[in-house]
Design an enzyme around this catalytic site. Structure first.
Site, PDB file in Angstrom:
ATOM      1  N   PHE A 174      43.226  54.522  20.988  1.00  0.00           N
ATOM      2  CA  PHE A 174      44.002  53.809  19.977  1.00  0.00           C
ATOM      3  C   PHE A 174      43.776  54.420  18.594  1.00  0.00           C
ATOM      4  CE2 PHE A 174      43.340  50.704  23.390  1.00  0.00           C
ATOM      5  CZ  PHE A 174      44.663  50.434  23.665  1.00  0.00           C
ATOM      6  N   SER A 220      45.426  55.900  30.210  1.00  0.00           N
ATOM      7  CA  SER A 220      45.557  54.448  30.058  1.00  0.00           C
ATOM      8  C   SER A 220      44.577  53.924  29.019  1.00  0.00           C
ATOM      9  CB  SER A 220      45.306  53.758  31.396  1.00  0.00           C
ATOM     10  OG  SER A 220      43.914  53.610  31.576  1.00  0.00           O
ATOM     11  N   LYS A 221      44.780  52.669  28.630  1.00  0.00           N
ATOM     12  CA  LYS A 221      43.947  52.141  27.545  1.00  0.00           C
ATOM     13  C   LYS A 221      42.481  52.038  27.941  1.00  0.00           C
ATOM     14  CE  LYS A 221      44.496  47.176  28.174  1.00  0.00           C
ATOM     15  NZ  LYS A 221      45.025  45.935  27.659  1.00  0.00           N
ATOM     16  N   ARG A 222      42.207  51.969  29.234  1.00  0.00           N
ATOM     17  CA  ARG A 222      40.801  51.856  29.653  1.00  0.00           C
ATOM     18  C   ARG A 222      40.121  53.226  29.734  1.00  0.00           C
ATOM     19  NH1 ARG A 222      39.035  46.891  29.675  1.00  0.00           N
ATOM     20  NH2 ARG A 222      40.757  45.442  29.891  1.00  0.00           N
ATOM     21  N   ASP A 223      40.929  54.301  29.786  1.00  0.00           N
ATOM     22  CA  ASP A 223      40.326  55.637  29.915  1.00  0.00           C
ATOM     23  C   ASP A 223      39.439  55.970  28.746  1.00  0.00           C
ATOM     24  OD1 ASP A 223      41.495  56.272  32.284  1.00  0.00           O
ATOM     25  OD2 ASP A 223      43.315  57.047  31.352  1.00  0.00           O
TER      26      ASP A 223
END
Ligand code: GLU
Length: 508
Positions: A275, A263-266
């Site tokens: 990203f 996920s983007k928070r990982d």
């Protein structure tokens, strides 16, 4: 005759592009290149509520950086444009109406309050997953349950409505996924999805199918999260009487431990970017990107290509062109691909080594202080590249090639610097000064002769030489370093080094 290969990457501008999205774009690109086909970018922005300003520019910029260049797309053009759905808006309604006329879809007038009431009632009766489907639609307000007079009245009054797919009862929908094989889903498990919304916009499903058809897309290659939508899409193609593209649903990208989706928070939590490039939210929160961390686009895409695909050989380092030649969908795995941060660094390290010294020198010139010739920097890069992952490492590891050492490795001082070391190094300095052709080969033979006369081993002398010249305990060939620095500079470093190290040594 098989259709010409036309594939598309169809992101929704609801935020920055996650690296999983870049992988989807990459596989589409590789597949197109492999088959002399066309790679298209289409922006799917029908969901106005989730629109994030800046996201479309981010996506285009990130793909540019990665080298995943479309042949058709926004800002590029092509004869199937426009390539942004909001600019194609007027085309979708007639298709939805066509399905209503052929009784494959219907008008539904239920308000969001009606739908909430139904869901709540169902929940109270022990059915938490209420769906608008071929059973429940009869008790809702739509053009199937209401009389045609009532429907006409509502339409005349201008009551808001959506257009829903009329899912047939108990039909097995089958399609062959290029990666997963045959997929069979019974329509009793599918709901009557909204195709056209009351705000006058199509939903993702309708716009996606209409665009894929009108853009003559031959293969739909997309993430696994779209697999549940595929049966509806297949039925829509049938309903319109269109040839369906082939489908390939790519495996998920998993966290390094394999527990769930990446996920983007990982990323920032585990210390690696998720990203392609930096993304700053409207609130000012920054998510880091591969580009800004110093990764090369070729390392990034090489790493991404291997997340879910392998070439079937032991070759791991590929350029984009080589990937295009090697890529096939039948080597894409069904199982989720675990992201591996160490392997990602390894790819970067390898691609840095593959870059020409002259290219690296130009990169180094941008970050180094002072005026240094490209020729010198090129030698520095040649000496240090085996020890670097990022261009910055050449400075941190090999700063002594650019300026004098500012400190001396304490561990080496403690282990190697003895009482007789200053005298030994002064003697070596005399020998070094007498080397006439000051190149690595001649310096090395002078050094060997020096050891022989004193009956000393390399390990007792070389580390001292290195310490005085570089301040470090390890590094590339000392003879090459000495050649690069030149006789005078070496002499000065040895002389000052002896004094400095003696001070350090009395304190450790
Ligand atoms: N707009 C969808 C997305 O955001 C595209 C799915 C598809 O490729 O069909 O991923």
């Amino acid at each position: 005759m098989p259709r010409p290969v036309r594939v598309r990457f169809a992101p929704s501008p609801t935020g920055p592009l996650h690296m999983g999205g870049v992988r989807t774009a990459l596989y589409n690109y590789l597949f197109a290149k492999k088959h002399n086909g066309t790679f298209i970018i289409r922006i799917e922005d029908t969901d106005q509520a989730r629109f994030v300003p800046g996201a479309q520019d981010y996506i285009v910029d990130a793909l540019n950086w990665a080298g995943i260049m479309p042949t058709e797309g926004p800002g590029i053009g092509g004869k199937y444009g426009p390539y942004v759905q909001s600019e194609r808006n007027s085309m979708y309604r007639p298709y939805a109406e066509q399905l209503v006329e052929s009784e494959m879809a219907y008008y539904a007038f239920d308000t969001s309050e009606d739908l909430t009431t139904m869901r709540d009632q169902a929940k109270q009766m022990g059915m938490p997953n209420w769906q608008y489907n071929n059973v429940t639609r009869n008790s809702m307000k739509n053009s199937i349950s209401l009389s045609s007079d009532e429907v006409q009245k509502k339409l005349d009054k201008g009551d808001p409505y959506v257009i829903r797919m009329k899912m047939p009862r108990n039909v097995d929908v089958r399609f062959e996924d290029e990666i997963r094989g045959w997929v069979v889903v019974n329509t009793n498990n599918l709901d009557d999805k909204v195709l056209f919304k009351s705000d006058g916009m199509p939903t993702y499903h309708l716009a996606n199918i209409v665009d894929d058809h009108t853009m003559e897309i031959s293969h739909v290659i997309r993430g696994e999260e779209w697999l549940p939508s595929a049966p509806l899409h297949v039925l829509l193609y049938e309903a319109f009487g269109w040839e369906s593209p082939k489908f390939a649903h790519l495996p998920l990208l998993l966290k390094p431990d394999g527990n769930g989706k990446l996920s983007k928070r990982d990323g920032d939590r585990l210390g690696f970017p998720v990203f392609p490039t930096n993304w700053t939210t409207a609130e000012g929160e920054v998510f880091s990107g591969y580009r800004e961390k110093g990764y090369y686009p070729e390392s990034f895409i090489n790493m991404l290509a291997f997340l879910g695909w392998n070439p079937g050989t032991t070759q791991e380092l590929f350029s984009l062109e080589e990937l295009s030649a090697a890529f096939t969908l039948d080597r894409v795995s069904k199982a989720g691909a675990k992201f591996d941060p160490d392997k990602t660094k390894w790819f970067q390290q390898q691609h840095l080594r593959l870059r020409d010294n002259a290219v690296l020198a130009a990169e180094l010139k941008i970050i180094v202080e002072g005026d240094h010739s490209l020729e010198n920097l090129s030698t520095v890069c040649g000496l240090m590249k085996e020890r670097a992952t990022f261009i910055q490492d050449i400075l941190t590891e090999g700063g002594y090639l650019i300026g004098r050492p500012t400190s001396y490795d304490e561990k080496t001082v403690r282990k190697k610097w003895k009482e007789n070391s200053p005298a030994l190094m002064l003697e070596w300095l005399t020998e070094l000064k007498s080397v006439t052709t000051f190149n690595a080969e001649m310096i090395e033979s002078a050094f060997k002769a020096f050891l022989e006369v004193r009956e000393m081993g390399v390990g007792a002398v070389l580390p001292l030489f290195r310490l005085l010249i570089t301040g470090k305990g390890m590094g590339p060939s000392m003879f090459e370093i000495a050649e690069f620095l030149g006789k005078e500079e070496c002499a000065e470093r040895i002389t000052t080094g002896i004094l400095e190290v003696s001070i350090v040594s009395s304190n450790v």
